[in-house]
Design a protein around this motif. Structure first.
Motif, short mmCIF file in Angstrom:
data_model
loop_
_atom_site.label_atom_id
_atom_site.label_comp_id
_atom_site.label_asym_id
_atom_site.label_seq_id
_atom_site.Cartn_x
_atom_site.Cartn_y
_atom_site.Cartn_z
N SER A 211 -71.62 110.07 87.94
CA SER A 211 -71.62 109.29 89.19
C SER A 211 -70.21 109.05 89.72
N GLU A 212 -69.21 109.17 88.88
CA GLU A 212 -67.83 108.94 89.30
C GLU A 212 -67.14 110.20 89.82
N ARG A 213 -67.77 111.34 89.64
CA ARG A 213 -67.11 112.60 89.98
C ARG A 213 -67.13 112.86 91.48
N ILE A 214 -66.05 113.43 91.97
CA ILE A 214 -65.90 113.71 93.40
C ILE A 214 -65.71 115.21 93.61
N PRO A 215 -66.16 115.75 94.74
CA PRO A 215 -66.04 117.20 94.97
C PRO A 215 -64.58 117.62 95.13
N ALA A 216 -64.29 118.84 94.65
CA ALA A 216 -62.93 119.36 94.70
C ALA A 216 -62.96 120.81 95.17
N ALA A 217 -62.07 121.14 96.08
CA ALA A 217 -62.00 122.50 96.62
C ALA A 217 -60.55 122.92 96.80
N ALA A 218 -60.33 124.23 96.79
CA ALA A 218 -59.02 124.79 97.09
C ALA A 218 -59.00 125.24 98.55
N ILE A 219 -57.84 125.09 99.17
CA ILE A 219 -57.63 125.56 100.54
C ILE A 219 -56.58 126.66 100.51
N SER A 220 -56.71 127.65 101.36
CA SER A 220 -55.74 128.74 101.39
C SER A 220 -54.35 128.21 101.74
N THR A 221 -53.32 129.01 101.46
CA THR A 221 -51.96 128.57 101.76
C THR A 221 -51.75 128.41 103.27
N ASN A 222 -52.30 129.31 104.07
CA ASN A 222 -52.20 129.14 105.52
C ASN A 222 -52.93 127.87 105.96
N GLY A 223 -54.11 127.65 105.37
CA GLY A 223 -54.86 126.45 105.69
C GLY A 223 -54.12 125.19 105.30
N ALA A 224 -53.45 125.24 104.14
CA ALA A 224 -52.69 124.07 103.67
C ALA A 224 -51.53 123.77 104.62
#
Length: 461
Positions: A211-224
């Motif tokens: 219940s404490e976990r949150i979603p995590a994703a990577a973004i491309s370097t251009n996107g970052a």
């Protein structure tokens, strides 16, 4: 007279070694199978995420190919592995004001939970690393998406050092941000190039409950770069992303193992290997299809040139390096249970690029012994012998008297492809791959012939 005889014997041994290395390189470059094997793994099977149908297909294929080599023994070693599935493609955008959005490329990190069904939209707080969270505190973070934007250090020539300097934000970023009430995490891809490919990789929630976990994703370097610039101009922007990945129960998979039994000291075991699993975005050609086929090729090359190892030579294709290391741990566990004596282990898990040398995890005495072989590799421009790490899969084997080593190809392009959609067969150069296989076989030959420390030299082949 005795000194003259000793010198002649030494010269003859050196000439024999030079001839053997030349024959191994020639066989790999003119009769090699590694590129053909990689073509099948990549283009007929594809990405081989642990627990997937494709991972099992890779097990079946590599077992069949090892059996076709006529090895003394080929077998499967069962191991339970995690089964995480990505689900439908992820989607994300930057919202500067209601109705004004710009799509950006993202991918879920391996092991992440899903967003709510309709996605997650929240304000963004940008940080350079997990150490910034405590400075900002819960008030600045709660309910927001934490954007980790520490890039790989471009000034470090060794790109693996650069990777090590920022990968903690991918692995532990969600765990740490959740403690401050963050709604989700977006992590800059571990990539030195500016492009639109998001790079996945393993992450951990530590001891957090489901219940404490949150979603995590990577973004491309251009996107970052776009997100960071937009945020600087307008701190009130919102970020939206949707992913429906999930963790399923563990399933049974296998390490694939084949060996040539030693002709004189079969109780001494030399291991070569790579990991058979990969992430699912590309087809895992560099990470680590290349290492697997190079390791298989080592045994095939010895058969091709007619060299029968004195010691037992074993190829191990490890399962689940990417998100659990279960295969490496299982192999080491059973080796200890059987009281097997491993002398040397070599792993290839740094891409199929031009080989430059090796790194060794060993004692000063062992390294001094091995370093004397450098001149034999100089004609092939593979003479960077250094102390350092070896490989994740062979790491659990570490014990006194065992030398661990890693093949070290040129690393400048590796993180352009690492864990990304563009890690495909087309990114691998046939000649570079074959040079790496011959380089591994050459080192294994020398270890088999002379051991890993000062000892009487065995003459002849």
């Amino acid at each position: 007279m005795a000194l003259v005889a000793s010198g002649v014997l030494g010269l003859n041994a050196q000439q024999a070694d030079e001839e053997m290395l030349r024959s191994l390189y020639t066989a790999s470059l003119t009769q090699g199978k590694s590129y053909e094997w990689l073509n099948y793994l990549s283009n007929q099977i594809g990405g081989r995420l642990s627990g997937s149908v494709q991972a099992q297909q890779a097990v079946d294929y590599t077992r069949k190919e090892l059996e076709a080599l006529g090895l003394d023994r080929v077998w499967l070693q069962p191991v339970m592995v995690p089964k995480w599935v990505r689900g439908t493609p992820e989607f994300a955008y930057i919202e500067t004001e209601p109705g004004a959005t710009t799509n950006v490329p993202i991918c879920a990190l391996g092991g992440s939970v899903a967003t709510p069904g309709g996605g997650l939209k929240a304000p963004v707080v940008e940080v350079r690393g997990v150490e910034d969270l405590e400075r900002l505190g819960r008030e600045a973070i709660e309910g927001k998406i934490v954007f980790y934007n520490r890039p790989m250090d471009p000034t470090l020539i060794n790109t693996f050092q650069s990777y090590s300097g920022c990968v903690d934000q991918r692995y532990s970023g969600a765990e740490e941000a959740a403690k401050y009430g963050a709604a989700g995490v977006i992590v800059r891809s571990m990539n030195l190039r500016q492009d639109d490919y998001p790079h996945t990789g393993s992450m951990s929630y530590g001891e957090l409950s489901l219940s404490e976990r949150i979603p995590a994703a990577a973004i491309s370097t251009n996107g970052a770069e776009l997100l960071s610039t937009t945020l600087a101009l307008n701190p009130d922007i919102r970020f939206y992303f949707r992913q429906n990945c999930r963790q399923l129960p563990d399933v049974e998979s296998y390490n694939v193992i084949g060996e040539i039994r030693g002709s004189e000291s079969p109780e001494d075991i030399i291991v070569v290997g790579g990991h058979l699993d990969s992430w699912d975005l590309g087809d895992g050609s560099h990470d680590d299809g290349a290492g697997c086929v190079q390791s298989m090729e080592v045994l095939r090359l010895f058969k091709t040139v007619g060299y029968r190892p004195r010691r037992t030579l074993r190829v191990v294709l490890f399962m689940n390096e990417e998100n659990g290391l279960r295969g490496g741990r299982k192999y080491a566990e059973e080796a200890r249970e059987k009281n097997e004596r491993h002398l040397f282990a070599l792993e290839s898990d740094a891409g199929g690029f031009t080989p430059r040398g090796f790194s060794f995890d060993c004692t000063d005495e062992e390294f001094a012994h091995i370093a004397r072989w450098k001149p034999l590799f100089e004609p092939y421009l593979v003479h960077q012998f250094e102390r350092g790490g070896s490989g994740a899969d062979i790491g659990p084997l570490k014990s006194e008297g065992l030398v661990l080593a890693g093949l070290r190809p040129d690393s400048q392009r590796y993180f352009d492809y690492h864990h990304a959609e563009n890690d495909t067969f087309e990114a691998v150069n046939k000649r570079e791959l074959e040079l790496g296989a011959a380089t591994m076989a050459s080192l294994v030959y020398l270890v088999d012939r002379y051991g890993t420390g000062p000892q009487p030299i065995i003459r002849g082949r």
